[in-house]
Design a protein around this motif. Structure first.
Motif, PDB file in Angstrom:
ATOM      1  N   LEU B   4       0.875  -1.166   0.000  1.00  7.41           N
ATOM      2  CA  LEU B   4       0.000   0.000   0.000  1.00  7.41           C
ATOM      3  C   LEU B   4       0.913   1.217   0.000  1.00  7.41           C
ATOM      4  CD1 LEU B   4      -2.434  -1.118   2.871  1.00  7.41           C
ATOM      5  CD2 LEU B   4      -2.730  -1.431   0.422  1.00  7.41           C
ATOM      6  N   ARG B   5       0.817   2.025  -1.061  1.00 10.74           N
ATOM      7  CA  ARG B   5       1.741   3.156  -1.188  1.00 10.74           C
ATOM      8  C   ARG B   5       0.971   4.470  -1.163  1.00 10.74           C
ATOM      9  NH1 ARG B   5       5.174   0.972  -6.373  1.00 10.74           N
ATOM     10  NH2 ARG B   5       6.237  -0.771  -5.350  1.00 10.74           N
ATOM     11  N   ALA B   6       1.230   5.257  -0.139  1.00  8.48           N
ATOM     12  CA  ALA B   6       0.661   6.610  -0.015  1.00  8.48           C
ATOM     13  C   ALA B   6      -0.841   6.631  -0.268  1.00  8.48           C
ATOM     14  CB  ALA B   6       1.390   7.579  -0.964  1.00  8.48           C
ATOM     15  N   TYR B  11     -14.866   8.385   2.161  1.00  2.25           N
ATOM     16  CA  TYR B  11     -16.179   8.368   1.513  1.00  2.25           C
ATOM     17  C   TYR B  11     -16.567   9.760   1.044  1.00  2.25           C
ATOM     18  CZ  TYR B  11     -15.572   3.996   3.740  1.00  2.25           C
ATOM     19  OH  TYR B  11     -15.017   2.795   4.105  1.00  2.25           O
ATOM     20  N   ASP B  12     -15.706  10.730   1.389  1.00  2.00           N
ATOM     21  CA  ASP B  12     -15.922  12.109   0.978  1.00  2.00           C
ATOM     22  C   ASP B  12     -14.523  12.662   0.717  1.00  2.00           C
ATOM     23  OD1 ASP B  12     -16.177  14.836   0.842  1.00  2.00           O
ATOM     24  OD2 ASP B  12     -17.399  15.036   2.663  1.00  2.00           O
ATOM     25  N   ARG B  13     -14.283  13.077  -0.542  1.00  2.00           N
ATOM     26  CA  ARG B  13     -12.924  13.484  -0.908  1.00  2.00           C
ATOM     27  C   ARG B  13     -12.387  14.625  -0.055  1.00  2.00           C
ATOM     28  NH1 ARG B  13     -10.011  12.354  -5.441  1.00  2.00           N
ATOM     29  NH2 ARG B  13     -10.855  10.630  -6.656  1.00  2.00           N
ATOM     30  N   ARG B  14     -13.308  15.448   0.478  1.00  2.00           N
ATOM     31  CA  ARG B  14     -12.842  16.586   1.282  1.00  2.00           C
ATOM     32  C   ARG B  14     -12.436  16.155   2.686  1.00  2.00           C
ATOM     33  NH1 ARG B  14     -18.297  19.453   0.221  1.00  2.00           N
ATOM     34  NH2 ARG B  14     -18.712  17.243   0.333  1.00  2.00           N
ATOM     35  N   ALA B  15     -12.912  14.971   3.113  1.00  2.00           N
ATOM     36  CA  ALA B  15     -12.593  14.516   4.485  1.00  2.00           C
ATOM     37  C   ALA B  15     -12.208  13.041   4.481  1.00  2.00           C
ATOM     38  CB  ALA B  15     -13.800  14.756   5.396  1.00  2.00           C
ATOM     39  N   PRO B  16     -11.034  12.711   3.940  1.00  2.00           N
ATOM     40  CA  PRO B  16     -10.630  11.300   3.891  1.00  2.00           C
ATOM     41  C   PRO B  16     -10.439  10.731   5.292  1.00  2.00           C
ATOM     42  CG  PRO B  16      -8.796  12.712   3.260  1.00  2.00           C
ATOM     43  CD  PRO B  16     -10.000  13.604   3.397  1.00  2.00           C
ATOM     44  N   VAL B  17     -10.759   9.454   5.458  1.00  2.00           N
ATOM     45  CA  VAL B  17     -10.562   8.838   6.772  1.00  2.00           C
ATOM     46  C   VAL B  17      -9.175   8.206   6.878  1.00  2.00           C
ATOM     47  CG1 VAL B  17     -12.976   8.452   7.370  1.00  2.00           C
ATOM     48  CG2 VAL B  17     -11.814   6.760   5.988  1.00  2.00           C
ATOM     49  N   VAL B  18      -8.534   7.965   5.739  1.00  4.37           N
ATOM     50  CA  VAL B  18      -7.163   7.457   5.728  1.00  4.37           C
ATOM     51  C   VAL B  18      -6.328   8.432   4.907  1.00  4.37           C
ATOM     52  CG1 VAL B  18      -5.642   5.569   5.046  1.00  4.37           C
ATOM     53  CG2 VAL B  18      -7.997   5.064   5.736  1.00  4.37           C
ATOM     54  N   ARG B  19      -5.214   8.877   5.490  1.00  2.00           N
ATOM     55  CA  ARG B  19      -4.341   9.798   4.755  1.00  2.00           C
ATOM     56  C   ARG B  19      -2.951   9.214   4.644  1.00  2.00           C
ATOM     57  NH1 ARG B  19      -6.571  15.279   5.219  1.00  2.00           N
ATOM     58  NH2 ARG B  19      -8.214  15.107   6.783  1.00  2.00           N
ATOM     59  N   ASP B  20      -2.460   9.132   3.421  1.00  2.00           N
ATOM     60  CA  ASP B  20      -1.053   8.842   3.178  1.00  2.00           C
ATOM     61  C   ASP B  20      -0.576   7.603   3.941  1.00  2.00           C
ATOM     62  OD1 ASP B  20       1.394   9.215   2.034  1.00  2.00           O
ATOM     63  OD2 ASP B  20       2.077  10.673   3.534  1.00  2.00           O
ATOM     64  N   GLY B  38     -12.730   3.426  14.727  1.00  2.00           N
ATOM     65  CA  GLY B  38     -12.979   4.728  14.133  1.00  2.00           C
ATOM     66  C   GLY B  38     -11.758   5.395  13.546  1.00  2.00           C
ATOM     67  N   CYS B  39     -10.581   4.734  13.577  1.00  2.28           N
ATOM     68  CA  CYS B  39      -9.364   5.399  13.092  1.00  2.28           C
ATOM     69  C   CYS B  39      -9.225   5.323  11.580  1.00  2.28           C
ATOM     70  CB  CYS B  39      -8.119   4.813  13.771  1.00  2.28           C
ATOM     71  SG  CYS B  39      -7.688   3.158  13.194  1.00  2.28           S
ATOM     72  N   GLY B  40      -9.991   4.483  10.924  1.00  6.04           N
ATOM     73  CA  GLY B  40      -9.870   4.358   9.475  1.00  6.04           C
ATOM     74  C   GLY B  40      -9.246   3.047   9.042  1.00  6.04           C
ATOM     75  N   LYS B  41      -8.897   2.189  10.000  1.00  2.43           N
ATOM     76  CA  LYS B  41      -8.200   0.963   9.626  1.00  2.43           C
ATOM     77  C   LYS B  41      -9.077  -0.004   8.833  1.00  2.43           C
ATOM     78  CE  LYS B  41      -8.780  -1.397  14.142  1.00  2.43           C
ATOM     79  NZ  LYS B  41      -9.888  -0.607  14.670  1.00  2.43           N
ATOM     80  N   SER B  42     -10.392   0.011   9.089  1.00  6.91           N
ATOM     81  CA  SER B  42     -11.279  -0.861   8.305  1.00  6.91           C
ATOM     82  C   SER B  42     -11.351  -0.391   6.856  1.00  6.91           C
ATOM     83  CB  SER B  42     -12.687  -0.876   8.896  1.00  6.91           C
ATOM     84  OG  SER B  42     -12.676  -1.620  10.093  1.00  6.91           O
ATOM     85  N   THR B  43     -11.327   0.925   6.665  1.00  7.02           N
ATOM     86  CA  THR B  43     -11.323   1.443   5.300  1.00  7.02           C
ATOM     87  C   THR B  43     -10.044   1.022   4.588  1.00  7.02           C
ATOM     88  OG1 THR B  43     -12.629   3.332   6.037  1.00  7.02           O
ATOM     89  CG2 THR B  43     -11.497   3.559   3.925  1.00  7.02           C
ATOM     90  N   LEU B  44      -8.930   1.101   5.286  1.00  7.33           N
ATOM     91  CA  LEU B  44      -7.668   0.686   4.668  1.00  7.33           C
ATOM     92  C   LEU B  44      -7.698  -0.818   4.351  1.00  7.33           C
ATOM     93  CD1 LEU B  44      -4.945   1.795   3.747  1.00  7.33           C
ATOM     94  CD2 LEU B  44      -3.989   1.083   5.947  1.00  7.33           C
ATOM     95  N   ALA B  45      -8.313  -1.601   5.236  1.00  9.59           N
ATOM     96  CA  ALA B  45      -8.429  -3.041   4.969  1.00  9.59           C
ATOM     97  C   ALA B  45      -9.249  -3.285   3.706  1.00  9.59           C
ATOM     98  CB  ALA B  45      -9.088  -3.747   6.165  1.00  9.59           C
ATOM     99  N   ALA B  56      -6.276   8.483  -3.624  1.00  5.33           N
ATOM    100  CA  ALA B  56      -4.919   8.714  -4.107  1.00  5.33           C
ATOM    101  C   ALA B  56      -4.046   7.570  -3.623  1.00  5.33           C
ATOM    102  CB  ALA B  56      -4.383  10.043  -3.571  1.00  5.33           C
ATOM    103  N   GLY B  57      -2.910   7.408  -4.266  1.00  6.60           N
ATOM    104  CA  GLY B  57      -1.991   6.353  -3.869  1.00  6.60           C
ATOM    105  C   GLY B  57      -2.163   5.118  -4.732  1.00  6.60           C
ATOM    106  N   GLU B  58      -1.431   4.073  -4.357  1.00  3.19           N
ATOM    107  CA  GLU B  58      -1.353   2.913  -5.232  1.00  3.19           C
ATOM    108  C   GLU B  58      -1.299   1.628  -4.409  1.00  3.19           C
ATOM    109  OE1 GLU B  58       1.107   2.216  -9.279  1.00  3.19           O
ATOM    110  OE2 GLU B  58       2.344   2.550  -7.506  1.00  3.19           O
ATOM    111  N   ILE B  59      -1.923   0.570  -4.950  1.00  2.00           N
ATOM    112  CA  ILE B  59      -1.793  -0.774  -4.384  1.00  2.00           C
ATOM    113  C   ILE B  59      -1.007  -1.588  -5.400  1.00  2.00           C
ATOM    114  CG2 ILE B  59      -3.014  -2.746  -3.378  1.00  2.00           C
ATOM    115  CD1 ILE B  59      -3.833   0.021  -2.304  1.00  2.00           C
TER     116      ILE B  59
END
Ligand code: SF4
Lengths: 305, 219
Positions: B4-6, B11-20, B38-45, B56-59
Motif C-alpha cells: 500500500l503506497r501513499a 467516503y468524501d474526498r474533502r474529508a478522507p478517513v485514511v491519509r497517506d 474509528g481510526c480508518g483501519k477498516s477502510t484501509l483493509a 490517491a496512492g497505489e496498491i
C-alpha cells in the motif's frame, strides 16, 4: 436453557460467561420478561418478593423494567432513539419511572442522572450519533440508573469496544456496584469479567457448570470444570488453544454431561448428568474440592437478587 | 508482496478517513495493524482487499499495480485475496444456506462442478459439521457463521488474506479456533496475512509483527 441457579447480592457483581449460543442471552431476556411468547420457563427468579418468571407483562412493564431491573444494553447506539437528544431520553425516563413532576424538577433529575455516570452536561443536547462510543455507553448506563433499580443487568456491555474503553466501561459499572447495586453482567469477554466480577458463573449448553469466586477462578487454583478451564486457556495471553469441537444444539442436548463429546476427562460416569456440587457440575473436576469451599456453596435452588 | 503506497481513502474526498498510508506485507508474512475503532483501519483493509477505490496512492499486488477495484478489479487479482470482516451477519446473504455461502466464490468463477467436494473439505477445515451446512444464517450462532465466512474466504486458495476484526464479536475459544485455521492455511500455502484489529494482546500473539496505526497513516 435449564437448571440455572445463582444469586446476586447488593454490592456484588456476578459475571455470567460462556460461548456464543450457550443460552446467556436467553437467561437475560427471561429475567426481564422479554422472551418470545412460545418460550417456556420453569423455576423462579426472585427479586425481593417478586417472581420475575411468573409475573405478568403488566407487572413487568410497570414495576420491574427500569424500576427494579435496569438494563445496560449491548449496543447503546441501537438502544437510543436517533432523532432525540440525550436530555430528552433522560427526562422521559425520569417522568416514566419516578415520581418527579414539573419541568424544572425533571430537568434537574435528568442532569443528576447524567452526572452519576459522568456524562458531560454540555453534551446533553446532542443526538446519539453525535456521541463517541464511550459517551453513548454512559448515556445508556445513565438511563438504566434513573429508576434506581437495585439490580442492574448488563448484556455484553463491552462487545466491539476498544480495550481501554472496555476498561473504563467496566470500571464505571463497578462504581455502581460499590454504591450498592447488584450487577449481573453477561459477557463473553473474560478479561472484562476478571476486571469487574466478585463471582463467576460459567454457562455451557444452557446450564451453569461452574459458579465460583472470581479471584480463585482467574488466579489459583483456577477453574475446576474442564470446559471453564478450556475457555480460559483459549485466551491469547494464555495457551491460545481452542476447546475442540462445537457446542451442542440447545434443542437436542445429549443425555448426561453435555460437554462429554469435547472433554478429555470424560469417562463412562459422564453418561449420567453431573449434579452441581460445591462450585461445579462435573464428575471429574480438574482440581479436588477445596476443604474451605467458599461463597458458591450458598447456591440456592432458585435465583435471588 | 502486498504493498500500500501513499494511500488516501474515504467516503468524501474533502474529508478522507485514511491519509497517506504506507504498509507492506511480504509473502508468507503475518502483519497486525493495530488501531482504535474509528481510526480508518477498516477502510484501509477494504482498500487492501480491492473492495474500495482509494482517492490517491497505489496498491501493488505481487509486483503488479492494481488498476481497478471492486468488480473492476481483474479476476486474477481479486481472487488472489481472501477477506473476512468483523460482522458475519452483514457479510452473509441471509437467504443462502451455509453450503451455498461457502460456494459463492466457486460458482462465481465457474467451478460449479467441483463445488460440492470443495465445500465439504472447507467446512471440515473450519470445524463446521455437515448438519450446519444446510442451515441459513439466522439458524446458526455468530461463531458458526464466521466459520462459514472464513471458509468462503479460503475457497479460491488466496495468496493473501485480509482479516478485519475477524474475531471481535467472538468468544475466546472460537477466536483461538479461527486463528488456528488461518495459521494452518498459511503454513500449508505460504499465504501472507494482514490482520486489522484493536486487541494488542491478540495481534501480538497471532502475527509476526504488529504495527500501530500512527506508524502507517498520517493523522
Ligand atoms: S462430567 Fe465428565 S464429560 Fe462432563 S466435564 Fe466433567 S469430566 Fe468432562
Amino acid at each position: 436453557m435449564s437448571g440455572a441457579s445463582f444469586d446476586v447480592a447488593p454490592g456484588e457483581c456476578l459475571a455470567l460467561i460462556g460461548e456464543s449460543g450457550c443460552g446467556k442471552s436467553v437467561l437475560a431476556s427471561a429475567l426481564l420478561g422479554l422472551l418470545p411468547a412460545n418460550a417456556r420457563t420453569a423455576g423462579h427468579a426472585h427479586l425481593g418478593g417478586l417472581d420475575l418468571l411468573t409475573a405478568g407483562e403488566r407487572t413487568l412493564a410497570r414495576t420491574v423494567r427500569g424500576r427494579r431491573v435496569g438494563l445496560v444494553p449491548q449496543s447503546p447506539a441501537a438502544h437510543l432513539t436517533p432523532v432525540r437528544t440525550i436530555r430528552s431520553h433522560l427526562e422521559e425516563t425520569v417522568a416514566h419511572l419516578t415520581g418527579v413532576r414539573g419541568r424544572a424538577a425533571r430537568r434537574a433529575a435528568a442532569e443528576q442522572a447524567a452526572h452519576r455516570t459522568e456524562f458531560p452536561l454540555d453534551h446533553l443536547d446532542r443526538h446519539p450519533h453525535e456521541l463517541s462510543g464511550g459517551l453513548a455507553q454512559r448515556a445508556a448506563t445513565a438511563l438504566a440508573l434513573v429508576g434506581d433499580a437495585p439490580l442492574l443487568l448488563a448484556d455484553e456491555p463491552t462487545t466491539g469496544l476498544d480495550r481501554d474503553l472496555v476498561d473504563r466501561t467496566v470500571d464505571e459499572l463497578r462504581r455502581h456496584v460499590d454504591d450498592g447495586h447488584a450487577l449481573l453482567m453477561i459477557t463473553h469477554d473474560l478479561t472484562a469479567a476478571e476486571r469487574i466480577a466478585d463471582r463467576v458463573a460459567v454457562m455451557y449448553a444452557g446450564r451453569i457448570v461452574e459458579l465460583t469466586d472470581a479471584a480463585r477462578f482467574f488466579g489459583t487454583p483456577g477453574p475446576r470444570h474442564p470446559y471453564s478451564r478450556g475457555l480460559l486457556e483459549a485466551l491469547p495471553e494464555r495457551s491460545f488453544t481452542p476447546v475442540p469441537g462445537l457446542p451442542p444444539e440447545l434443542g437436542s442436548l445429549p443425555e448426561g454431561c453435555a460437554f462429554a463429546p469435547r472433554c478429555d476427562r470424560a469417562t463412562d460416569a459422564c453418561a449420567a448428568l453431573p449434579p452441581f456440587e460445591h462450585t461445579v457440575a462435573c464428575h471429574h473436576p480438574v482440581t479436588a474440592t477445596p476443604a474451605d469451599t467458599p461463597t458458591a456453596a450458598r447456591t440456592p435452588e432458585d435465583t435471588r437478587a | 508482496m502486498l504493498e500500500l503506497r501513499a494511500v488516501t481513502a474515504g467516503y468524501d474526498r474533502r474529508a478522507p478517513v485514511v491519509r497517506d498510508a504506507n504498509l507492506t506485507v511480504a509473502p508468507g508474512e503475518a502483519v497486525g495493524l493495530l488501531g482504535p475503532s474509528g481510526c480508518g483501519k477498516s477502510t484501509l483493509a477494504r482498500v487492501a482487499a480491492l473492495l474500495h477505490r482509494p482517492d490517491a496512492g497505489e496498491i501493488v499486488l505481487d509486483g503488479t499495480p492494481v488498476r481497478g477495484f471492486r468488480h473492476r478489479a481483474p479476476r486474477e487479482q481479486r481472487t488472489a485475496i481472501g477477506v473476512v470482516f468483523q460482522q458475519p451477519r452483514l457479510a452473509a446473504d441471509p437467504r443462502l444456506r451455509l453450503a451455498d455461502l461457502i460456494a459463492e466464490p466457486l460458482r462465481a468463477t465457474g467451478r460449479r462442478a467441483s463445488a460440492a467436494d470443495r465445500v465439504a473439505g472447507l467446512a471440515d477445515t473450519v470445524g463446521l459439521t455437515p448438519d450446519l451446512l444446510g442451515r441459513r444464517p439466522h439458524e446458526v450462532s455468530d461463531g458458526q457463521l464466521q466459520r462459514a465466512c472464513l471458509a468462503r474466504a479460503l475457497a479460491l486458495h488466496p495468496r493473501w488474506l485480509v482479516c478485519d476484526e475477524m474475531t471481535a464479536m467472538l468468544d475466546a475459544s472460537t477466536t483461538a479456533a479461527l486463528v488456528r485455521v488461518v495459521e494452518d492455511y498459511r503454513a500449508s500455502t505460504g499465504a501472507g496475512l494482514l490482520s486489522v484489529g484493536h486487541d494488542r494482546t491478540l495481534l501480538n500473539r497471532w502475527c509476526d509483527r504488529t504495527v500501530p496505526w500512527e506508524a502507517v497513516a498520517a493523522s
